[in-house]
Design an enzyme around this catalytic site. Structure first.
Site, mmCIF file in Angstrom:
data_model
loop_
_atom_site.group_PDB
_atom_site.id
_atom_site.type_symbol
_atom_site.label_atom_id
_atom_site.label_comp_id
_atom_site.label_asym_id
_atom_site.label_seq_id
_atom_site.Cartn_x
_atom_site.Cartn_y
_atom_site.Cartn_z
ATOM 1 N N SER A 1 0.873 -1.189 0.000
ATOM 2 C CA SER A 1 0.000 0.000 0.000
ATOM 3 C C SER A 1 0.906 1.236 0.000
ATOM 4 O O SER A 1 2.121 1.112 0.232
ATOM 5 C CB SER A 1 -0.842 -0.041 1.282
ATOM 6 O OG SER A 1 -1.339 1.216 1.623
ATOM 7 N N TYR B 1 -2.616 -0.902 10.133
ATOM 8 C CA TYR B 1 -2.600 -1.061 8.666
ATOM 9 C C TYR B 1 -1.206 -0.737 8.124
ATOM 10 O O TYR B 1 -0.622 -1.511 7.357
ATOM 11 C CB TYR B 1 -3.665 -0.146 8.038
ATOM 12 C CG TYR B 1 -3.887 -0.391 6.564
ATOM 13 C CD1 TYR B 1 -4.709 -1.422 6.131
ATOM 14 C CD2 TYR B 1 -3.254 0.406 5.602
ATOM 15 C CE1 TYR B 1 -4.909 -1.660 4.778
ATOM 16 C CE2 TYR B 1 -3.441 0.177 4.253
ATOM 17 C CZ TYR B 1 -4.270 -0.850 3.831
ATOM 18 O OH TYR B 1 -4.454 -1.084 2.493
HETATM 19 P P1 NDP Z 1 -11.811 -5.140 -0.828
HETATM 20 O O1 NDP Z 1 -12.428 -4.898 0.509
HETATM 21 O O2 NDP Z 1 -12.631 -5.006 -2.040
HETATM 22 O O3 NDP Z 1 -11.107 -6.555 -0.862
HETATM 23 C C1 NDP Z 1 -10.563 -7.170 0.248
HETATM 24 C C2 NDP Z 1 -10.677 -8.655 0.022
HETATM 25 O O4 NDP Z 1 -10.059 -9.336 1.101
HETATM 26 C C3 NDP Z 1 -12.114 -9.090 -0.034
HETATM 27 O O5 NDP Z 1 -12.324 -9.785 -1.252
HETATM 28 C C4 NDP Z 1 -12.302 -9.996 1.163
HETATM 29 O O6 NDP Z 1 -13.088 -11.116 0.826
HETATM 30 C C5 NDP Z 1 -10.867 -10.434 1.455
HETATM 31 N N1 NDP Z 1 -10.669 -10.730 2.862
HETATM 32 C C6 NDP Z 1 -10.673 -9.860 3.904
HETATM 33 N N2 NDP Z 1 -10.490 -10.519 5.053
HETATM 34 C C7 NDP Z 1 -10.342 -11.833 4.724
HETATM 35 C C8 NDP Z 1 -10.127 -13.021 5.466
HETATM 36 N N3 NDP Z 1 -9.994 -12.991 6.796
HETATM 37 N N4 NDP Z 1 -10.059 -14.198 4.799
HETATM 38 C C9 NDP Z 1 -10.183 -14.244 3.456
HETATM 39 N N5 NDP Z 1 -10.382 -13.145 2.694
HETATM 40 C C10 NDP Z 1 -10.467 -11.965 3.330
HETATM 41 O O7 NDP Z 1 -10.578 -4.146 -0.861
HETATM 42 P P2 NDP Z 1 -9.434 -3.872 -1.939
HETATM 43 O O8 NDP Z 1 -9.664 -4.610 -3.182
HETATM 44 O O9 NDP Z 1 -9.275 -2.422 -1.963
HETATM 45 O O10 NDP Z 1 -8.166 -4.467 -1.169
HETATM 46 C C11 NDP Z 1 -7.381 -5.523 -1.655
HETATM 47 C C12 NDP Z 1 -5.973 -5.370 -1.115
HETATM 48 O O11 NDP Z 1 -5.409 -4.168 -1.627
HETATM 49 C C13 NDP Z 1 -5.897 -5.254 0.411
HETATM 50 O O12 NDP Z 1 -4.755 -5.924 0.877
HETATM 51 C C14 NDP Z 1 -5.754 -3.760 0.635
HETATM 52 O O13 NDP Z 1 -5.120 -3.464 1.846
HETATM 53 C C15 NDP Z 1 -4.883 -3.403 -0.570
HETATM 54 N N6 NDP Z 1 -4.890 -2.003 -0.924
HETATM 55 C C16 NDP Z 1 -6.025 -1.365 -1.342
HETATM 56 C C17 NDP Z 1 -5.960 -0.036 -1.729
HETATM 57 C C18 NDP Z 1 -7.146 0.716 -2.227
HETATM 58 O O14 NDP Z 1 -7.019 1.938 -2.448
HETATM 59 N N7 NDP Z 1 -8.293 0.094 -2.459
HETATM 60 C C19 NDP Z 1 -4.704 0.723 -1.659
HETATM 61 C C20 NDP Z 1 -3.593 -0.057 -1.211
HETATM 62 C C21 NDP Z 1 -3.684 -1.353 -0.865
HETATM 63 P P3 NDP Z 1 -14.307 -11.604 1.774
HETATM 64 O O15 NDP Z 1 -15.089 -10.389 2.117
HETATM 65 O O16 NDP Z 1 -15.005 -12.613 0.952
HETATM 66 O O17 NDP Z 1 -13.643 -12.245 2.953
#
Ligand code: NDP
Length: 254
Positions: A144, A157
């Site tokens: 990130s 985070y």
């Molecule tokens: P989303 O919330 O759309 O995606 C997060 C995903 O993580 C979901 O699909 C969720 O699936 C899964 N998840 C969360 N907890 C668990 C768990 N305990 N077990 C299995 N799956 C889990 O967010 P983003 O797409 O934005 O985030 C994806 C990644 O990118 C993350 O690591 C985030 O920190 C990183 N990121 C995002 C940024 C942004 O601007 N959006 C910027 C920088 C980094 P489910 O709900 O089915 O469990």
């Protein structure tokens, strides 16, 4: 030779049922990879799988909570059992809890650290043996801007995402001789469920990001597809231990 050809390769993407993970899965699928997406929410998985099938890829959804070691081990084992191999692991699952440092409970600290960092460690550990046995593989960890910067409401985070970069470097040095490349991607501000929540909670965030980003816009999930294809493919076989921003210039602007 097509440098970006992923035909015959199998990718496991944690949190691949939406947002950045799904876009990365789509990027790899469009280069020919078979895709396993993993998450907890089965409702989100249906449309995600449909979008992957439209690209002509073989795909599946596995349920698992990646904060648990047994689930990480099972995700990898089930992928290998169902698809015969595992070539690419994308450690993408992530979450955030916004508070000032003094206000976090211990549970909230562990929730964020376990979801963002420990899960990546555990899934990578589980994926190592099948990748080594196959003669190599690719691991892609999602960091990130908080891997680079601090922010008042992001202590666990930022800790987890800083840890992702150092874990990437450490594993890259450990496994380079096994032909396993380990790299991190550092997304800028991308419009997903995660940041929709932040935008609701933080007045003015939308405009602040637009103004601070040299590209003058938020990223969208498809902006993350190309880096996944690159880091998963033979085009990046001599690239390891890096942390590549995909951020419209956010990390190099003033
Ligand atoms: P989303 O919330 O759309 O995606 C997060 C995903 O993580 C979901 O699909 C969720 O699936 C899964 N998840 C969360 N907890 C668990 C768990 N305990 N077990 C299995 N799956 C889990 O967010 P983003 O797409 O934005 O985030 C994806 C990644 O990118 C993350 O690591 C985030 O920190 C990183 N990121 C995002 C940024 C942004 O601007 N959006 C910027 C920088 C980094 P489910 O709900 O089915 O469990």
């Amino acid at each position: 030779m097509n440098l970006f050809d992923l035909s015959g390769k199998v990718a496991l993407v944690t949190g691949g049922n939406g947002g950045i993970g799904l876009a990365m899965a789509q990027g790899m699928a469009s280069c020919g990879a078979s895709i396993v997406i993993a998450g907890r929410n089965e409702e989100k998985a249906g449309p995600a799988l449909a979008s992957l099938r439209e690209l002509g890829t073989r795909c599946a959804f596995l349920t698992g909570d990646v904060t648990k070691k047994a689930a990480c081990v099972k995700l990898v084992a089930d992928t290998v059992a169902e698809f015969g191999r595992l070539d690419i692991l994308v450690n993408n699952a992530g979450t955030a809890v916004r508070k000032m440092p003094q206000d976090y409970t211990e549970e909230e600290w562990h929730l964020v650290m376990d979801t963002n960092l420990t899960s990546a460690f555990l899934c990578s550990q589980a994926a190592y043996a099948p990748m080594k046995a196959q003669g190599g593989g690719k691991m892609i960890n999602i960091g990130s801007m908080m891997s680079l910067f601090g922010a008042p409401y992001a202590t666990p985070y930022a800790s987890s995402k800083g840890g992702i970069v150092q874990m990437t470097r450490a594993m890259a040095t450990a496994w380079a001789k096994d032909n396993i490349q380990v790299n991190a991607v550092l997304p800028g501000w991308i419009d997903t469920d995660l940041t929709k929540r932040a935008r609701r909670e933080v007045p003015g965030l939308h405009e602040r990001v637009e103004n601070r980003t040299p590209a003058g816009r938020w990223g969208s999930p498809p902006d993350m597809a190309g880096i996944a294809a690159f880091l998963a493919s033979p085009a990046s076989d001599f690239v390891t231990g890096t942390a590549i921003p995909v951020d419209g210039g956010y990390s190099i602007g003033m």
